[in-house]
Design an enzyme around this catalytic site. Structure first.
Site, PDB file in Angstrom:
ATOM      1  N   LYS A 166      68.485 -20.771  75.300  1.00  0.00           N
ATOM      2  CA  LYS A 166      68.610 -22.081  74.660  1.00  0.00           C
ATOM      3  C   LYS A 166      69.397 -22.975  75.614  1.00  0.00           C
ATOM      4  CE  LYS A 166      67.689 -22.921  70.916  1.00  0.00           C
ATOM      5  NZ  LYS A 166      66.458 -23.590  70.496  1.00  0.00           N
ATOM      6  N   GLY A 218      72.973 -22.497  77.620  1.00  0.00           N
ATOM      7  CA  GLY A 218      72.987 -22.504  79.078  1.00  0.00           C
ATOM      8  C   GLY A 218      73.983 -23.519  79.615  1.00  0.00           C
ATOM      9  N   LEU A 248      68.553  -8.017  75.573  1.00  0.00           N
ATOM     10  CA  LEU A 248      69.016  -9.223  76.251  1.00  0.00           C
ATOM     11  C   LEU A 248      70.009  -8.830  77.337  1.00  0.00           C
ATOM     12  CD1 LEU A 248      69.697 -11.319  73.025  1.00  0.00           C
ATOM     13  CD2 LEU A 248      67.676 -11.437  74.499  1.00  0.00           C
ATOM     14  N   GLU A 249      69.912  -9.448  78.489  1.00  0.00           N
ATOM     15  CA  GLU A 249      70.849  -9.235  79.596  1.00  0.00           C
ATOM     16  C   GLU A 249      71.792 -10.430  79.612  1.00  0.00           C
ATOM     17  OE1 GLU A 249      67.235  -7.246  82.200  1.00  0.00           O
ATOM     18  OE2 GLU A 249      67.717  -9.360  82.395  1.00  0.00           O
TER      19      GLU A 249
END
Length: 192
Positions: free
Chosen positions: A104, A108, A131-132
């Site tokens: 998103k 960010g 997720l990383e």
């Protein structure tokens, strides 16, 4: 071709794209917002001198779970920290559609990255996505269960894929995952 909101809704109605749970208000003009689940794999200090991609390194992470209520404490992602999280939603794709996982922009702009390299989802995929999560900001970032964390966009292939993710000949390592899953890169070396 990127699917529009209209095409996404059509594919969901036909049962070809399955997102569960799905909040219809999360369908955007050309994507679907997704949410953060409660489990994280946190890398801990270890006596190992390095990460060997040929070895099972599942023992270098600890599973941490945050609460699910509005008053529960968040997960704090510190500057420079890297952890694995998971989407709250499970995704299932048909043979002719791929998905892209993107962050998103609002997050960010705070320094939160949600994937390093694993933003592509093959046709045939079934499961939650790992997720990383990285914090490239100078301050810690709070992560809450159920918060919007990213979005899926969908792309139609020129033809249906011949070999789907999860099929026996593909050697898919992450099909059906339900929580953050550590790297399975070592399986690539054992298969040879």
């Amino acid at each position: 071709m990127v699917l529009s909101d209209r095409s996404i809704k059509e594919e969901i109605a036909k049962g070809r794209i399955v997102i569960a749970p799905l909040d219809e208000s999360c369908i955007q003009p050309a994507s679907v917002d997704i949410h953060l689940d409660r489990k994280f794999l946190v890398f801990r200090n270890t006596r190992r001198p390095f990460i060997d991609v040929r070895q099972d390194m599942g023992d270098i992470t600890d599973l941490v779970e945050i609460g699910t209520g509005p008053e529960d404490a968040p997960f704090i992602l510190h500057p420079g920290e890297f952890v694995l999280g998971s989407t709250l939603e499970s995704l299932t794709l048909p043979e002719d559609i791929v998905a892209r996982l993107e962050g998103k922009s609002s997050l960010g702009r705070l320094g939160l990255l949600i994937h390093s390299t694993a933003g592509y989802v093959d046709p045939g995929w079934q499961g939650h996505l790992t997720l990383e999560l990285s914090n490239v900001a100078n301050l810690p970032i709070t992560l809450y269960y159920g918060m919007k964390i990213g979005q899926f966009s969908f792309h139609r292939l020129s033809t249906a894929a011949e070999n789907l993710y999860g099929s026996p000949q593909m050697g898919s390592k992450y099909q059906g995952q339900t929580q953050p899953t550590p790297s399975q890169s070592h399986r690539d070396f054992k298969a040879k």
